[in-house]
Design a protein around this motif. Structure first.
Motif, PDB file in Angstrom:
ATOM      1  N   TRP A  79      61.660  20.663  67.782  1.00  0.00           N
ATOM      2  CA  TRP A  79      60.557  20.512  68.728  1.00  0.00           C
ATOM      3  C   TRP A  79      59.433  21.491  68.413  1.00  0.00           C
ATOM      4  CZ3 TRP A  79      62.194  16.221  70.683  1.00  0.00           C
ATOM      5  CH2 TRP A  79      63.554  16.013  70.861  1.00  0.00           C
ATOM      6  N   TYR A  82      57.551  19.845  65.489  1.00  0.00           N
ATOM      7  CA  TYR A  82      56.743  18.701  65.938  1.00  0.00           C
ATOM      8  C   TYR A  82      55.450  19.154  66.613  1.00  0.00           C
ATOM      9  CZ  TYR A  82      60.609  15.314  65.408  1.00  0.00           C
ATOM     10  OH  TYR A  82      61.596  14.496  64.927  1.00  0.00           O
ATOM     11  N   SER A  83      55.535  20.195  67.420  1.00  0.00           N
ATOM     12  CA  SER A  83      54.407  20.608  68.251  1.00  0.00           C
ATOM     13  C   SER A  83      53.468  21.567  67.555  1.00  0.00           C
ATOM     14  CB  SER A  83      54.933  21.272  69.530  1.00  0.00           C
ATOM     15  OG  SER A  83      55.702  22.425  69.212  1.00  0.00           O
ATOM     16  N   GLU A  85      54.114  24.682  67.162  1.00  0.00           N
ATOM     17  CA  GLU A  85      54.339  26.034  67.665  1.00  0.00           C
ATOM     18  C   GLU A  85      54.765  26.947  66.524  1.00  0.00           C
ATOM     19  OE1 GLU A  85      57.126  28.312  71.003  1.00  0.00           O
ATOM     20  OE2 GLU A  85      57.827  26.464  70.071  1.00  0.00           O
ATOM     21  N   TYR A 576      57.821  25.561  74.421  1.00  0.00           N
ATOM     22  CA  TYR A 576      56.446  25.137  74.140  1.00  0.00           C
ATOM     23  C   TYR A 576      56.295  23.619  74.097  1.00  0.00           C
ATOM     24  CZ  TYR A 576      52.025  24.732  71.517  1.00  0.00           C
ATOM     25  OH  TYR A 576      50.757  24.398  71.099  1.00  0.00           O
ATOM     26  N   TYR A 577      57.110  22.958  73.290  1.00  0.00           N
ATOM     27  CA  TYR A 577      57.010  21.506  73.164  1.00  0.00           C
ATOM     28  C   TYR A 577      57.115  20.830  74.526  1.00  0.00           C
ATOM     29  CZ  TYR A 577      58.502  16.722  72.009  1.00  0.00           C
ATOM     30  OH  TYR A 577      58.626  15.356  71.945  1.00  0.00           O
ATOM     31  N   ILE A 580      53.977  21.660  76.946  1.00  0.00           N
ATOM     32  CA  ILE A 580      52.711  20.968  76.684  1.00  0.00           C
ATOM     33  C   ILE A 580      52.848  19.468  76.933  1.00  0.00           C
ATOM     34  CG2 ILE A 580      51.886  22.738  75.084  1.00  0.00           C
ATOM     35  CD1 ILE A 580      52.522  20.845  72.771  1.00  0.00           C
ATOM     36  N   HIS A 581      54.065  18.951  76.867  1.00  0.00           N
ATOM     37  CA  HIS A 581      54.258  17.545  77.198  1.00  0.00           C
ATOM     38  C   HIS A 581      54.267  17.327  78.704  1.00  0.00           C
ATOM     39  CE1 HIS A 581      55.132  17.129  72.962  1.00  0.00           C
ATOM     40  NE2 HIS A 581      55.185  15.822  73.110  1.00  0.00           N
ATOM     41  N   ALA A 586      49.833  17.858  75.279  1.00  0.00           N
ATOM     42  CA  ALA A 586      50.110  17.519  73.891  1.00  0.00           C
ATOM     43  C   ALA A 586      49.144  16.412  73.478  1.00  0.00           C
ATOM     44  CB  ALA A 586      51.555  17.053  73.738  1.00  0.00           C
ATOM     45  N   TYR A 650      48.605  16.937  61.913  1.00  0.00           N
ATOM     46  CA  TYR A 650      49.808  16.401  62.537  1.00  0.00           C
ATOM     47  C   TYR A 650      49.488  15.071  63.220  1.00  0.00           C
ATOM     48  CZ  TYR A 650      52.829  20.491  61.945  1.00  0.00           C
ATOM     49  OH  TYR A 650      53.622  21.481  61.430  1.00  0.00           O
ATOM     50  N   TRP A 652      49.493  12.039  65.813  1.00  0.00           N
ATOM     51  CA  TRP A 652      49.646  12.009  67.266  1.00  0.00           C
ATOM     52  C   TRP A 652      49.231  10.662  67.811  1.00  0.00           C
ATOM     53  CZ3 TRP A 652      51.920  14.129  71.220  1.00  0.00           C
ATOM     54  CH2 TRP A 652      51.525  13.720  72.498  1.00  0.00           C
TER      55      TRP A 652
END
Length: 678
Positions: A79, A82-83, A85, A576-577, A580-581, A586, A650, A652
């Protein structure tokens, strides 16, 4: 190694037997091994304990953002990749941030593993007897009535936690209330609604507080009353660190309520509001302001309990005068078990400089055993405050040109590092505790290279190859133990807890919740400032009193401050992930005119990740005999490391607000509906 360090290591080693799974021995997804049956499991204490131990095997390994992200995907901290971070330069890990995923290709799925452990817990609760063995048996050959009640209460908590892991990733998922035959092809479950799932998890936790399993779990793992700043691990029941307590139950219940109130799950995801199951039942609810009130109540229940048990933010005393030392505080918090911790696990990917795990992956290349490939993009670096408690945009003294000699507060001798980029001076204590930046000396002096620092730019000693380098120009430093050095007689192992829940986490939840209810509530600034005060930066109350910055009472400004504080304080800890979701930040874009944030429709786009230009040399050249930097040029330009560049874009789209239900699970069911926009 002194005796205290030995105690740390032995305590963690003892706990590993509980915290790690034993699926090779008994794979519950297959119900039974080839040579066992349920009668054996639930009549033999040793077999039963292995069955029980495996319930912990889905606990996240958020400490792992290196190679294990690729090899142990459902547990590891993919995660963070992905984010954006964290970033890992190993191509097998980096690809998870760079490449899009689909329900058919998503790799970090918890679905099957969580449901296997939920089923295993249900079987334990149904089949476990009141006790095993008799009073004349040795301790390994019996389980008392009291012990068995504890095992069952633990199983209830772990069921709730596995459902929560599903919820934070996918939103609501099916609730399984019967132990059906897993080979029955007719078994099929529809998804619960958000409210149904939240209420079900809350009900499991309530049963541990006031219901069938009340008064079974210990309140905390603390057994003594010593001051935790003495690092006395003997005052805690370390062999049972990961087992749930009342503190863990209250914390999970509070986190669940905060998630349920957050925009992603509370009417903010407009496409989700249109999702119905095959019977027409809506899965996601309209906005309900009362959910913030529920979250506030749950948090206050946790705080009332924690206060009654003497739990508090960890603060380390300075050696000289007894005052609080923020640099020691933000470091030592993660090195010793302490009274800020609500739930932790001794099983994590640090502890040993001799392995290929996170201690090595966050140690600069060039230091013995250092691989130096897990770190940050510039996007994260820019979030840290200056020592004035201001953002880099607000502080008039912040500079991105020129160089300075800078004392390294993390170095055992307070080494003065030469020729450090001005961007890195006068930053807050958490910056120095969390980040290894170009030219920063290592915490332990190497006998052969006493001035050795991190040099990640092209030509630098820390750049090893195309898998072991600092892609953004920085390494993660936050959890490293500063006594370790894989050289000579230096300490090479240090056991420390991995923290799942801690008070600062929930103080920031409380500030967030209060702000959504009433932006004039003084508790917003109070709890936000408690975290800032421990971090060693001016509080918002102080900034307002000095006319330097005033956010007090402004809901939007307070919300932004809370979000930023939370990202910095909880960096790298697995939040974090999901934060923000749930905030629906995100993939957000900012409206320049009014400062509001929004997520556009489900269009494919990319989010740039910036960093220093590691492909260029820094303004240092290197004496190959000592790896010591020598100043030769103060110019910063296109040919220099000290220049922001886009390193990665990234992918999105709005569908990524919720992780897709795995394609193979969708194929098995006629009732489950996919998450929106997938």
């Amino acid at each position: 190694m002194n005796i205290l360090k030995n105690i740390h290591i032995m305590a963690a080693a003892a706990l590993m037997g509980i915290g790690t799974g034993c699926t090779d021995y008994l794979d519950v997804s297959k119900e039974l091994s080839a040579t066992m049956n349920k009668e054996d499991v639930f009549s033999t204490p040793s077999y039963f304990k292995r069955w029980y131990s495996d319930l912990y095997s889905t606990l996240p390994l958020y400490s792992e953002t290196g190679l294990g992200v690729n090899s142990n995907t459902y547990k590891s901290n993919g995660w963070a990749i992905y984010s954006g971070e964290l970033v890992c330069s190993n191509p097998n890990v980096l690809k998870y941030g760079q490449n899009p995923y689909t329900p058919n290709s998503s790799k970090h799925n918890r679905w099957a593993n969580c449901y296997e452990r939920i089923r295993q817990a249900m079987i334990l609760l149904e089949r476990a007897p009141e006790s095993m063995g008799n009073a004349n048996d040795n301790s390994d050959a019996r389980i008392s009535v009291e012990e068995m009640r504890r095992y069952k209460a633990d199983a209830v908590y772990l069921m709730a936690y596995n459902y929560f892991l599903l919820f934070e990733s996918y939103g609501p998922t099916p609730i399984v209330t019967e132990i059906a035959d897993p080979t029955d092809s007719n078994i099929d479950y529809s998804r619960a609604s958000v409210d149904e799932m939240v209420n079900y998890i809350d009900g499991l936790l309530t049963s541990l507080l006031t219901g069938e399993y009340a008064n079974i779990l210990p309140e905390t793992i603390k057994t003594g009353t010593e001051d935790d700043t003495n690092h006395d691990w003997g005052q805690y029941d370390m062999s049972n660190m990961v087992r749930p307590t009342k503190a863990a139950v209250l914390a999970l219940r509070a986190r669940l309520a905060v998630y349920a109130a957050s925009p992603l799950f509370n009417g903010g995801f407009k496409e989700a509001l249109q999702i119905t199951d095959k019977d027409g039942k809506r899965i996601f609810p309209d906005y309900d302001a009362s959910k913030w009130q529920t979250a506030k109540q749950r948090l206050e229940e946790l705080f009332s309990f924690a206060n009654s048990k003497g739990m508090h933010l960890y603060k380390a005393k300075a050696d000289a005068d007894g005052s609080v030392d923020p640099n020691k505080s933000v470091y030592e918090l993660f090195q010793y078990y302490n009274d800020e911790i609500l739930w932790a696990n001794a099983a994590n990917d640090y502890n040993n400089t001799l392995t290929l795990d996170m201690e090595a992956r966050t140690t600069p290349g060039g230091i013995t055993g250092g691989m130096g490939n897990v770190g940050f993009y510039q996007n994260i670096i820019d979030l840290f405050f200056t020592d004035k408690g201001l953002t880099i945009d607000e502080d008039p003294d912040y500079k991105e040109n020129g160089f300075v000699d800078l004392k390294n507060v993390c170095n055992e001798n307070g080494h003065v590092d030469k020729h450090i980029f001005n961007m890195y001076q006068n930053r807050e204590p958490r910056f120095y505790a969390d980040v290894t930046y170009e030219g920063k000396s290592w915490h332990k002096q190497l006998s052969s290279y006493p001035d050795w620092g991190f040099y990640g730019a092209k030509g630098g000693a820390s750049y090893r190859d195309n898998t072991m380098y600092a892609r953004g120009g920085y390494l993660l430093y936050k959890f490293n133990n500063r006594t370790l050095l894989n050289e000579g007689s230096n300490t090479k192992k240090w056991a420390r807890p991995w923290i799942y829940f801690r008070l600062a986490d929930f103080y920031l939840y409380y500030a967030e919740v209060c702000n959504e209810i009433n932006p004039s509530d003084p508790n917003i600034i109070k709890y936000l400032d408690l975290v800032r005060e421990r971090a060693g930066i001016p509080t918002y109350a102080q900034l307002a009193a000095e006319n330097k910055k005033n956010i007090i009472g402004n809901q939007d400004l307070q919300r932004e401050a809370i979000y930023r504080e939370r990202i910095i304080e909880m960096l790298g800890e697995g939040n974090y992930y999901f934060d923000i979701h749930r905030w629906m930040r995100a993939g957000w874009t900012q409206n320049v005119a009014d400062g509001t944030y929004a997520i556009k429709d489900n269009e494919d786009k990319s989010i740039p990740r910036y960093g220093m230009d590691y492909s260029k040399p820094s303004v240092l050249t290197f004496d190959s005999s000592r790896n010591v930097g020598k100043v030769f040029n103060d110019a910063i330009g296109q040919g220099s490391f000290y220049n922001r560049v886009v390193l990665d874009n990234y992918p999105w789209k709005k569908a990524m607000l919720l992780y897709p239900i795995p394609y193979n699970e969708m194929q098995k069911s006629q009732l489950i509906v996919q998450n929106p926009l997938w």
